[in-house]
Design a protein around this motif. Structure first.
Motif, PDB file in Angstrom:
ATOM      1  N   LEU A   1       1.058  -1.221  -0.482  1.00 16.68           N
ATOM      2  CA  LEU A   1      -0.133   0.000   0.167  1.00 16.68           C
ATOM      3  C   LEU A   1       1.027   1.013  -0.443  1.00 16.68           C
ATOM      4  CD1 LEU A   1      -3.234   0.082   0.117  1.00 16.68           C
ATOM      5  CD2 LEU A   1      -2.954   0.851   2.798  1.00 16.68           C
ATOM      6  N   LYS A   2       0.688   2.534  -1.063  1.00 21.74           N
ATOM      7  CA  LYS A   2       1.454   3.286  -0.892  1.00 21.74           C
ATOM      8  C   LYS A   2       0.216   4.372   0.213  1.00 21.74           C
ATOM      9  CE  LYS A   2       4.323   6.620  -4.282  1.00 21.74           C
ATOM     10  NZ  LYS A   2       5.294   6.335  -5.331  1.00 21.74           N
ATOM     11  N   LEU A   3       0.870   5.332   1.135  1.00 18.98           N
ATOM     12  CA  LEU A   3      -0.121   6.228   1.163  1.00 18.98           C
ATOM     13  C   LEU A   3       0.591   7.441   1.193  1.00 18.98           C
ATOM     14  CD1 LEU A   3       0.462   5.251   5.816  1.00 18.98           C
ATOM     15  CD2 LEU A   3      -1.372   4.456   3.408  1.00 18.98           C
ATOM     16  N   VAL A   4      -0.112   8.628   0.651  1.00 20.59           N
ATOM     17  CA  VAL A   4       0.427   9.976   0.174  1.00 20.59           C
ATOM     18  C   VAL A   4       0.125  10.970   0.892  1.00 20.59           C
ATOM     19  CG1 VAL A   4      -0.266  11.316  -2.080  1.00 20.59           C
ATOM     20  CG2 VAL A   4      -0.014   9.571  -1.877  1.00 20.59           C
ATOM     21  N   CYS A   5       0.889  12.272   1.255  1.00 18.86           N
ATOM     22  CA  CYS A   5       0.493  12.910   1.797  1.00 18.86           C
ATOM     23  C   CYS A   5       0.877  14.263   0.968  1.00 18.86           C
ATOM     24  CB  CYS A   5       1.447  13.182   3.081  1.00 18.86           C
ATOM     25  SG  CYS A   5       1.297  14.609   4.689  1.00 18.86           S
ATOM     26  N   ALA A   6      -0.402  15.243   0.852  1.00 21.17           N
ATOM     27  CA  ALA A   6       0.407  16.324   0.127  1.00 21.17           C
ATOM     28  C   ALA A   6      -0.404  17.714   0.798  1.00 21.17           C
ATOM     29  CB  ALA A   6      -1.315  16.334  -0.764  1.00 21.17           C
ATOM     30  N   ALA A   7       0.812  19.097   0.584  1.00 22.44           N
ATOM     31  CA  ALA A   7       1.015  20.123   1.586  1.00 22.44           C
ATOM     32  C   ALA A   7       0.872  21.001   0.527  1.00 22.44           C
ATOM     33  CB  ALA A   7       2.978  20.053   1.420  1.00 22.44           C
ATOM     34  N   ASN A  29       5.162  18.552  -3.767  1.00 19.37           N
ATOM     35  CA  ASN A  29       4.108  19.463  -2.782  1.00 19.37           C
ATOM     36  C   ASN A  29       3.784  17.837  -1.664  1.00 19.37           C
ATOM     37  OD1 ASN A  29       5.503  21.573  -2.417  1.00 19.37           O
ATOM     38  ND2 ASN A  29       3.766  22.402  -1.707  1.00 19.37           N
ATOM     39  N   THR A  30       4.578  16.624  -1.571  1.00 13.13           N
ATOM     40  CA  THR A  30       4.653  14.982  -1.487  1.00 13.13           C
ATOM     41  C   THR A  30       5.316  14.532  -0.877  1.00 13.13           C
ATOM     42  OG1 THR A  30       2.581  16.077  -3.377  1.00 13.13           O
ATOM     43  CG2 THR A  30       2.548  13.691  -2.455  1.00 13.13           C
ATOM     44  N   VAL A  31       4.425  13.923  -0.379  1.00  7.48           N
ATOM     45  CA  VAL A  31       5.503  12.603   1.037  1.00  7.48           C
ATOM     46  C   VAL A  31       4.308  11.459   0.840  1.00  7.48           C
ATOM     47  CG1 VAL A  31       4.566  13.444   3.560  1.00  7.48           C
ATOM     48  CG2 VAL A  31       7.122  12.050   2.755  1.00  7.48           C
ATOM     49  N   PHE A  32       5.675  10.508   0.656  1.00  7.29           N
ATOM     50  CA  PHE A  32       4.842   9.193   0.269  1.00  7.29           C
ATOM     51  C   PHE A  32       5.641   8.363   1.764  1.00  7.29           C
ATOM     52  CE2 PHE A  32       3.210  10.677  -3.827  1.00  7.29           C
ATOM     53  CZ  PHE A  32       4.273  11.212  -4.082  1.00  7.29           C
ATOM     54  N   LYS A  50      12.117  -1.100   8.993  1.00  5.13           N
ATOM     55  CA  LYS A  50      13.296  -0.884   8.206  1.00  5.13           C
ATOM     56  C   LYS A  50      13.409  -2.271   7.312  1.00  5.13           C
ATOM     57  CE  LYS A  50      16.442   0.893   9.884  1.00  5.13           C
ATOM     58  NZ  LYS A  50      17.822   1.424  11.203  1.00  5.13           N
ATOM     59  N   GLY A  51      13.138  -1.698   5.854  1.00  5.98           N
ATOM     60  CA  GLY A  51      12.793  -3.174   5.076  1.00  5.98           C
ATOM     61  C   GLY A  51      12.006  -3.164   4.600  1.00  5.98           C
ATOM     62  N   ARG A  52      10.672  -2.694   4.929  1.00  7.83           N
ATOM     63  CA  ARG A  52       9.550  -3.167   4.617  1.00  7.83           C
ATOM     64  C   ARG A  52       9.053  -1.707   4.098  1.00  7.83           C
ATOM     65  NH1 ARG A  52       4.921  -4.699   7.460  1.00  7.83           N
ATOM     66  NH2 ARG A  52       5.932  -4.335   9.421  1.00  7.83           N
ATOM     67  N   PHE A  53       8.955  -0.067   4.713  1.00  9.18           N
ATOM     68  CA  PHE A  53       8.630   0.503   4.334  1.00  9.18           C
ATOM     69  C   PHE A  53       9.348   1.688   4.485  1.00  9.18           C
ATOM     70  CE2 PHE A  53       4.979   0.791   7.676  1.00  9.18           C
ATOM     71  CZ  PHE A  53       4.671  -0.607   7.511  1.00  9.18           C
ATOM     72  N   THR A  54       9.206   2.221   3.173  1.00  8.87           N
ATOM     73  CA  THR A  54      10.363   3.115   2.454  1.00  8.87           C
ATOM     74  C   THR A  54       9.320   4.779   2.508  1.00  8.87           C
ATOM     75  OG1 THR A  54      10.994   1.828   0.693  1.00  8.87           O
ATOM     76  CG2 THR A  54      11.320   3.711   0.730  1.00  8.87           C
ATOM     77  N   ILE A  55      10.376   5.660   2.659  1.00 11.06           N
ATOM     78  CA  ILE A  55       9.525   6.972   2.710  1.00 11.06           C
ATOM     79  C   ILE A  55       9.989   7.610   1.172  1.00 11.06           C
ATOM     80  CG2 ILE A  55      11.374   7.895   4.175  1.00 11.06           C
ATOM     81  CD1 ILE A  55       8.744   9.996   5.484  1.00 11.06           C
ATOM     82  N   SER A  56      10.061   8.570   0.825  1.00  9.12           N
ATOM     83  CA  SER A  56      10.009   9.514  -0.364  1.00  9.12           C
ATOM     84  C   SER A  56       9.103  10.481  -0.648  1.00  9.12           C
ATOM     85  CB  SER A  56       9.970   8.694  -1.494  1.00  9.12           C
ATOM     86  OG  SER A  56       8.824   8.683  -2.021  1.00  9.12           O
TER      87      SER A  56
END
Length: 122
Positions: free
Chosen positions: A17-23, A76-79, A64-70
């Motif tokens: 699943l990919k979460l999105v945070c829009a700023a 203006n978005t973080v995932f 660590k290893g299962r989740f990746t932040i970018s």
């Protein structure tokens, strides 16, 4: 700064699943960003963080290893990319923005998003 988290939902164990945070409303690049999560009945916990320029990341040791932040500063978005999800990953996931990097993992956040529910069924 206003933060809007999305992308949560109901998935099965092992799914991704990919979460999105829009700023909006601020100088996005100036803020270090983080994801936290709060399981029902438990305290909010640190998941991951990323520097303003996107050149450094940190993770909870258990994730660590299962989740990746970018992040994409142009949008203006973080995932938060989550893989091999487990039932214990079920929680409300929050994104946060902070001007200070070194305390971000403690929950020292300047702005919080509203949260998005992730439910992982077994």
């Amino acid at each position: 700064v206003q933060l809007q988290a999305s992308g949560g939902g109901l998935v099965q164990a092992g799914d991704s699943l990919k979460l999105v945070c829009a700023a909006s409303g601020g100088a996005f690049r100036s803020y270090h960003m983080a994801w936290f999560r709060q399981p029902s009945g438990k305290e909010r916990e640190f998941v991951a963080s990323i520097t303003g320029r996107g050149d450094g990341t940190a993770y909870s040791d258990s994730l660590k290893g299962r989740f990746t932040i970018s992040r994409d500063n142009a949008k203006n978005t973080v995932f938060l990319q989550m893989s091999s999800l487990k039932p214990e990953d079920t929680a409300i996931y929050y994104c946060g923005a902070a001007l200070k990097l070194y305390t971000i993992h403690t929950g020292s956040i300047d702005y919080w998003g509203q949260g998005t529910q992730v439910t992982v069924s077994s």
